[in-house]
Write a protein that holds these residues in place. Structure first.
Motif, PDB file in Angstrom:
ATOM      1  N   UNK A  33       0.829  -1.199   0.000  1.00  0.00           N
ATOM      2  CA  UNK A  33       0.000   0.000   0.000  1.00  0.00           C
ATOM      3  C   UNK A  33       0.871   1.260   0.000  1.00  0.00           C
ATOM      4  N   UNK A  34       1.997   1.224   0.719  1.00  0.00           N
ATOM      5  CA  UNK A  34       2.899   2.384   0.724  1.00  0.00           C
ATOM      6  C   UNK A  34       3.421   2.673  -0.683  1.00  0.00           C
ATOM      7  N   UNK A  35       3.733   1.628  -1.442  1.00  0.00           N
ATOM      8  CA  UNK A  35       4.189   1.832  -2.831  1.00  0.00           C
ATOM      9  C   UNK A  35       3.066   2.402  -3.689  1.00  0.00           C
ATOM     10  N   UNK A  36       1.842   1.902  -3.471  1.00  0.00           N
ATOM     11  CA  UNK A  36       0.703   2.420  -4.220  1.00  0.00           C
ATOM     12  C   UNK A  36       0.461   3.887  -3.896  1.00  0.00           C
ATOM     13  N   UNK A  47      -4.764   8.251  -2.812  1.00  0.00           N
ATOM     14  CA  UNK A  47      -5.407   6.945  -2.592  1.00  0.00           C
ATOM     15  C   UNK A  47      -6.812   6.921  -3.183  1.00  0.00           C
ATOM     16  N   UNK A  48      -6.909   7.392  -4.404  1.00  0.00           N
ATOM     17  CA  UNK A  48      -8.211   7.420  -5.068  1.00  0.00           C
ATOM     18  C   UNK A  48      -9.206   8.346  -4.407  1.00  0.00           C
ATOM     19  N   UNK A  49      -8.700   9.336  -3.665  1.00  0.00           N
ATOM     20  CA  UNK A  49      -9.550  10.275  -2.947  1.00  0.00           C
ATOM     21  C   UNK A  49      -9.735   9.939  -1.486  1.00  0.00           C
ATOM     22  N   UNK A  50      -9.475   8.694  -1.097  1.00  0.00           N
ATOM     23  CA  UNK A  50      -9.728   8.285   0.277  1.00  0.00           C
ATOM     24  C   UNK A  50      -8.695   8.844   1.261  1.00  0.00           C
ATOM     25  N   UNK A  51      -7.563   9.326   0.773  1.00  0.00           N
ATOM     26  CA  UNK A  51      -6.589   9.944   1.672  1.00  0.00           C
ATOM     27  C   UNK A  51      -7.135  11.217   2.308  1.00  0.00           C
ATOM     28  N   UNK A  88     -16.989  11.880   3.500  1.00  0.00           N
ATOM     29  CA  UNK A  88     -17.258  10.774   2.579  1.00  0.00           C
ATOM     30  C   UNK A  88     -17.841  11.169   1.239  1.00  0.00           C
ATOM     31  N   UNK A  89     -18.220  12.415   1.062  1.00  0.00           N
ATOM     32  CA  UNK A  89     -18.892  12.832  -0.181  1.00  0.00           C
ATOM     33  C   UNK A  89     -18.006  12.595  -1.393  1.00  0.00           C
ATOM     34  N   UNK A  90     -18.604  12.067  -2.456  1.00  0.00           N
ATOM     35  CA  UNK A  90     -17.882  11.837  -3.696  1.00  0.00           C
ATOM     36  C   UNK A  90     -17.073  10.570  -3.729  1.00  0.00           C
ATOM     37  N   UNK A  91     -17.029   9.828  -2.611  1.00  0.00           N
ATOM     38  CA  UNK A  91     -16.262   8.594  -2.545  1.00  0.00           C
ATOM     39  C   UNK A  91     -17.199   7.396  -2.718  1.00  0.00           C
ATOM     40  N   UNK A  92     -16.733   6.412  -3.464  1.00  0.00           N
ATOM     41  CA  UNK A  92     -17.494   5.185  -3.676  1.00  0.00           C
ATOM     42  C   UNK A  92     -16.623   4.026  -3.181  1.00  0.00           C
ATOM     43  N   UNK A  93     -17.073   3.359  -2.133  1.00  0.00           N
ATOM     44  CA  UNK A  93     -16.271   2.315  -1.503  1.00  0.00           C
ATOM     45  C   UNK A  93     -16.527   0.964  -2.158  1.00  0.00           C
ATOM     46  N   UNK A  94     -16.167   0.876  -3.439  1.00  0.00           N
ATOM     47  CA  UNK A  94     -16.379  -0.380  -4.154  1.00  0.00           C
ATOM     48  C   UNK A  94     -15.062  -1.139  -4.301  1.00  0.00           C
ATOM     49  N   UNK A  95     -15.070  -2.228  -5.030  1.00  0.00           N
ATOM     50  CA  UNK A  95     -13.882  -3.073  -5.142  1.00  0.00           C
ATOM     51  C   UNK A  95     -12.740  -2.354  -5.841  1.00  0.00           C
TER      52      UNK A  95
END
Length: 405
Positions: free
Chosen positions: A375-378, A385-389, A396-403
């Protein structure tokens, strides 16, 4: 508005209050909502069970997105008057050595940052604010019976007697063990327990007052939120096995374990000035949160894993969303259904993120170490982190917690 009438039942006269909104639970969500609605001219009765708020191990940090929600409710002066401490710096440690500090202002041009506040003081400040805004506060009082329908009724025990409150809308804001869930026909659901969250209020902490202090050695998190004059709320998040080993030693064992994660002298001389306790991390929620003229909010609707400290932010978000729905939609059954849909969506993001974080941060062993390295390399390739950082800063707005996320 609130109207009184007297009706007879079984030959006994009983006072009946008719009110726009009856809120069961005068904690953070209930009092914030009561104040917001009363300010808008809506008649509110707020029912609070505890005669005084006492210290328990609960969340006392408000992430920037939650401070933003409190601001939208007009509550920042109330929080400051209640003793809130603003923490513009997020100070990390590795092997007890301070790392480069993170300043919230670098990413948040609106100037909002992490806040912390003693939970009983927060509750009292908000409840007083609700009363001053025009809400009728019944305390100590308990809802002992509920009758549903278009105009639901609550039988309330207070002042040595009982009264009936008839409302256009009943809001259940009575916490994670909510009795109000039965009123919407909800069942309580919970995730499996993954780890433990411990906390204690300390005095004699020698850490910078304007910073939140956090360290994440493999499989553990330790966090300290200074509140002023050497006082701080500290948390230790660890495996269930580690928590079980620390529990018999009480506050002394908690402080000793916490001290190993921070520079010499920062924690070693601290003393407990409140209870020390460990709790399971698991999310708990109601499988439905609205029906007819009843709606759940705050922890009664769904309590997020306390490891990530989203609880107070979620409480303010619920109060603000529900206020906006009720003021903007004359047909309140429709308003609470829309609130339920929106609440389910943003709560699901917070819940799923907490599940990911548990696996990533609070597990030990070679496989867990490899996972963290991957994960650190990613994160080097995508610091967002795809917005999750930014979930603590922006919510949580605008975030989709999918696969794919």
């Amino acid at each position: 508005m609130v109207d009184d009438e007297v009706r007879s039942r079984d030959g006994i006269s009983q006072r009946v209050q008719t009110v726009d909104v009856a809120i069961v639970g005068g904690g953070v969500t209930g009092s914030s909502l009561a104040a917001a609605l009363a300010t808008a001219g809506i008649g509110v009765v707020l029912i609070e069970r505890e005669p005084r708020f006492r210290d328990r191990v609960r969340g006392e940090s408000i992430h920037p997105w939650g401070v933003r929600e409190a601001s939208r409710l007009g509550l920042l002066p109330v929080l400051r008057a209640g003793g809130a401490n603003e923490l513009p710096v997020w100070q990390r440690y590795v092997d007890c050595v301070p790392q480069d500090p993170y300043h919230w202002a670098d990413d948040l041009p609106d100037g909002l940052e992490e806040w912390t506040i003693f939970h009983p003081a927060l509750q009292q400040a908000l409840l007083d604010h609700a009363r001053e805004a025009g809400a009728t506060v019944l305390r100590p009082a308990r809802a002992i019976a509920f009758r549903g329908g278009d105009r639901p009724e609550l039988e309330v025990a207070a002042d040595g007697g009982t009264a009936t409150i008839r409302a256009r809308l009943v809001v259940g804001a009575d916490g994670r063990t909510s009795a109000a869930r039965r009123w919407v026909g909800a069942a309580t659901q919970a995730d499996p327990v993954h780890h433990a969250v411990g906390g204690c209020l300390l005095d004699g902490v020698n850490l910078d007052l304007r910073s939140a202090h956090v360290t994440q050695p493999r499989g553990t998190m330790a966090i300290v939120f200074p509140q002023g004059e050497g006082r701080a709320r500290a948390y230790l998040i660890c495996s269930n096995q580690r928590a079980a080993a620390l529990r018999p030693g009480g506050a002394a064992a908690f402080i000793a374990a916490l001290a190993t994660h921070f520079p010499d002298g920062a924690i070693a001389c601290a003393e407990a000035i409140g209870p020390a306790a460990f709790f399971p991390n698991a999310d708990t929620w109601a499988n439905r949160i609205a029906r007819d003229s009843v709606v759940l909010a705050g922890d009664a609707a769904g309590a997020n894993d306390p490891s990530l400290g989203q609880g107070l932010s979620l409480a303010f978000r619920d109060a603000r969303e529900l206020r906006d729905m009720l003021l903007g939609e004359p047909h309140w059954p429709r308003a609470i259904q829309v609130f339920a849909e929106r609440r389910t969506t943003y709560y699901a993001v917070l819940r799923e993120y907490a599940r990911w974080h548990a696996v990533l941060a609070i597990e030990e062993g070679p496989e867990a170490d490899v996972r963290r390295e991957r994960v650190a390399r990613a994160r080097e390739a995508d610091p967002s982190a795809g917005g999750f950082a930014h979930i603590f800063a922006l919510g949580p707005d605008g975030l989709v917690a999918d696969e794919s996320a």
